[in-house]
Write an enzyme that holds these catalytic residues in place. Structure first.
Site, mmCIF file in Angstrom:
data_model
loop_
_atom_site.group_PDB
_atom_site.id
_atom_site.type_symbol
_atom_site.label_atom_id
_atom_site.label_comp_id
_atom_site.label_asym_id
_atom_site.label_seq_id
_atom_site.Cartn_x
_atom_site.Cartn_y
_atom_site.Cartn_z
ATOM 1 N N HIS A 71 28.886 6.719 23.596
ATOM 2 C CA HIS A 71 30.287 6.263 23.977
ATOM 3 C C HIS A 71 30.915 6.927 25.159
ATOM 4 O O HIS A 71 31.663 6.299 25.849
ATOM 5 C CB HIS A 71 31.321 7.069 22.749
ATOM 6 N N SER B 113 29.296 0.127 20.620
ATOM 7 C CA SER B 113 30.167 0.915 20.829
ATOM 8 C C SER B 113 30.218 1.374 22.395
ATOM 9 O O SER B 113 31.410 1.589 23.145
ATOM 10 C CB SER B 113 30.166 2.190 20.010
#
Length: 295
Positions: A246, A199
């Protein structure tokens, strides 16, 4: 040749991919071209046919290989690196599913700052010198939904971005973004809570895609909407997502993407890889400082 069409805001579709609205035209034939089709020229961008034929000028085609928007070499398969990255993630996930060995494999290569791990006689983590975890965690996943969502996102975002940047620059963006995510996770997350997943790197691709779309005067609302949806999931405690990775990946992708896409033509490679080096330097500095705090 496929006909082009207008989207809801008046932008024509690429002459080779009519479903992709674009504001860029070939400087020779003036046909609309999307990032996958545009080839960097001395002035603006050209379509593949004009590059191959010399645009009917009667001159032999130049020996210089055509270049992507960011100055990379145009490849026969513009999505090859994305396919390889997906293949590596899937292969690692298969190993993770292989019972006890898979559990030890995950314990050895997931992102971890410093913590005791069952089956190991000493604490494990980046603080113990296991810097490889900053990279290997990018290829591991925590379940079928996790890997399915990430691989679909990687294919959807990564393929067009690879075509626009070229293989080497795209790969540099991917790894630098992923490392930025791992570094911020190491700095801010609890050291006994492991994290894993692609991610961070994928959020970096989101950031670079936004920079690219802005450069081409595309409508940014679709990618912004998708990014906002992902951020909502990221900060929802119910999903137990490592938001640090992230955000770190997103910031790294924005910085590297800007350097890749807006680098001046006369010293393009120096600026592009120089920006990558600066972000990597920040990653190394973060890891060194955090390791000093923990040890």
């Amino acid at each position: 040749m496929a006909d082009t069409h207008q989207d809801g805001e008046g932008l024509p579709g690429c002459y080779r991919h009519p479903d992709r609205p674009t504001g860029v035209r070939c400087t020779r034939c003036e046909r609309p071209i999307c990032p996958e089709c545009m080839v960097s020229a001395s002035v603006g961008f050209q379509c593949p046919e004009c590059v191959r034929s010399g645009s009917g000028t009667g001159h032999r085609p130049t020996a210089t290989r055509p270049r992507t928007l960011a100055g990379g070499t145009v490849a026969a398969d513009p999505h090859l690196v994305t396919k390889v990255l997906i293949g590596v993630c899937l292969a690692a996930f298969v190993v993770q599913l292989s019972g006890g060995f898979g559990d030890r494999f995950t314990d050895r290569f997931e992102m971890l700052g410093l913590a005791p791990v069952p089956g190991f006689t000493t604490p494990q983590g980046v603080a113990e010198g296991q810097w490889y975890r900053l990279v290997t965690a990018m290829f591991l996943h925590g379940g079928f939904v996790h890997i399915a969502f990430n691989m679909l996102s990687l294919w959807w975002i990564g393929g067009p971005l690879e075509a626009a940047l070229g293989r080497a620059r795209y790969l540099a963006l991917y790894f630098v973004s992923g490392l930025a995510g791992s570094a911020l996770s190491y700095l801010l997350a609890a050291q006994n809570e492991p994290s894993l997943g692609a991610s961070g790197a994928i959020f970096g691709l989101f950031g670079a895609t936004a920079v690219l779309m802005r450069r081409l005067n595309y409508d940014l609302r679709p990618v912004i909407a998708l990014l906002v949806i992902n951020l909502i999931f990221t900060f929802n405690p119910a999903f137990n997502i490592a938001w640090q990775a992230h955000i770190g990946g997103l910031v790294g992708g924005l910085v590297v993407g800007y350097g890749m896409i807006h680098a001046p033509r006369e010293r393009r490679a120096l600026v592009q890889y120089g920006v990558c080096a600066l972000v990597l330097l920040a990653v190394v500095g973060t890891v060194v400082v955090r390791t000093g705090q923990l040890t």
